[in-house]
Design a protein around this motif. Structure first.
Motif, PDB file in Angstrom:
ATOM      1  N   VAL A  48       0.831  -1.266  -0.121  1.00 31.56           N
ATOM      2  CA  VAL A  48      -0.091   0.103  -0.242  1.00 31.56           C
ATOM      3  C   VAL A  48       0.942   1.326   0.116  1.00 31.56           C
ATOM      4  N   ALA A  49       1.669   1.382   1.157  1.00 35.27           N
ATOM      5  CA  ALA A  49       2.829   2.534   0.843  1.00 35.27           C
ATOM      6  C   ALA A  49       4.152   2.048   1.669  1.00 35.27           C
ATOM      7  N   ASN A  58       6.619   5.915  -1.596  1.00 33.53           N
ATOM      8  CA  ASN A  58       5.706   5.525  -2.705  1.00 33.53           C
ATOM      9  C   ASN A  58       4.151   4.932  -2.258  1.00 33.53           C
ATOM     10  N   TYR A  59       3.428   5.061  -3.117  1.00 31.89           N
ATOM     11  CA  TYR A  59       1.953   4.515  -2.826  1.00 31.89           C
ATOM     12  C   TYR A  59       1.517   3.845  -3.972  1.00 31.89           C
ATOM     13  N   VAL A  63      -4.508   4.456  -3.852  1.00 34.39           N
ATOM     14  CA  VAL A  63      -4.808   5.086  -2.430  1.00 34.39           C
ATOM     15  C   VAL A  63      -4.137   6.439  -2.533  1.00 34.39           C
ATOM     16  N   LYS A  64      -3.117   6.850  -3.762  1.00 36.66           N
ATOM     17  CA  LYS A  64      -2.672   8.145  -3.928  1.00 36.66           C
ATOM     18  C   LYS A  64      -3.728   9.354  -3.589  1.00 36.66           C
ATOM     19  N   PHE A  67      -4.020   8.292   1.074  1.00 38.49           N
ATOM     20  CA  PHE A  67      -3.322   7.831   2.223  1.00 38.49           C
ATOM     21  C   PHE A  67      -2.158   8.634   2.431  1.00 38.49           C
ATOM     22  N   THR A  68      -1.646   8.626   3.517  1.00 35.50           N
ATOM     23  CA  THR A  68      -0.409   9.235   3.958  1.00 35.50           C
ATOM     24  C   THR A  68       0.471   8.369   5.153  1.00 35.50           C
ATOM     25  N   ILE A  69       1.987   7.907   4.576  1.00 39.59           N
ATOM     26  CA  ILE A  69       2.465   7.326   5.376  1.00 39.59           C
ATOM     27  C   ILE A  69       3.486   8.197   6.224  1.00 39.59           C
ATOM     28  N   LEU A  80      -0.028   5.101   9.222  1.00 42.34           N
ATOM     29  CA  LEU A  80      -0.783   5.392   7.812  1.00 42.34           C
ATOM     30  C   LEU A  80      -2.109   6.005   8.235  1.00 42.34           C
ATOM     31  N   ASP A  89     -11.245  -0.437   0.183  1.00 43.45           N
ATOM     32  CA  ASP A  89      -9.990  -0.506   1.132  1.00 43.45           C
ATOM     33  C   ASP A  89     -10.180  -1.583   2.303  1.00 43.45           C
TER      34      ASP A  89
END
Length: 115
Positions: A48-49, A58-59, A63-64, A67-69, A80, A89
């Motif tokens: 996922v990330a 990278n994603y 989910v771009k 989502f934020t890692i 996440l 999801d």
């Protein structure tokens, strides 16, 4: 043996948000990458990330923008943030931390997106 422990999963309505956390039970030295994977029923586990200690992120395309890692390599902690969640999801989400010749996995946390 060091274990990774995920938390933050649960049931959320479409459009909602969740924040997953992953911490290590001890210190894992020289980790180069931390990542989140997910596996939906009947499907293969997918990345996922991913974040590297050098700041590369990278994603997966799906989910771009949603989502934020983020992570703290000194503390072996990775997060996440998941926004605008969709039913697709829904999956078990796994934390992963690696260095050359070593990989650690968490036990997984269930994320269910449903009205």
């Amino acid at each position: 043996q060091v274990q990774l422990v995920e938390s933050g999963g649960g049931l959320v309505q479409p459009g909602g948000s969740l924040r997953l956390s992953c911490t290590a039970s001890g210190s894992i030295f020289s980790i180069n990458t931390m990542a989140w994977y997910r596996q939906a029923p009947g499907k293969q586990r997918e990345l996922v990330a991913l974040i590297t200690r050098w700041g590369n992120i990278n994603y997966v395309d799906s989910v771009k923008g949603r989502f934020t890692i983020s992570g703290d390599f000194a503390k072996n902690t990775v997060y996440l943030q998941m926004n605008s969640l969709k039913p697709e999801d829904t999956a078990v989400y796994y934390c992963n931390q690696e260095r050359v010749g070593y990989a650690a996995w968490g036990q997984g946390t269930q994320v269910t997106v449903s009205s």
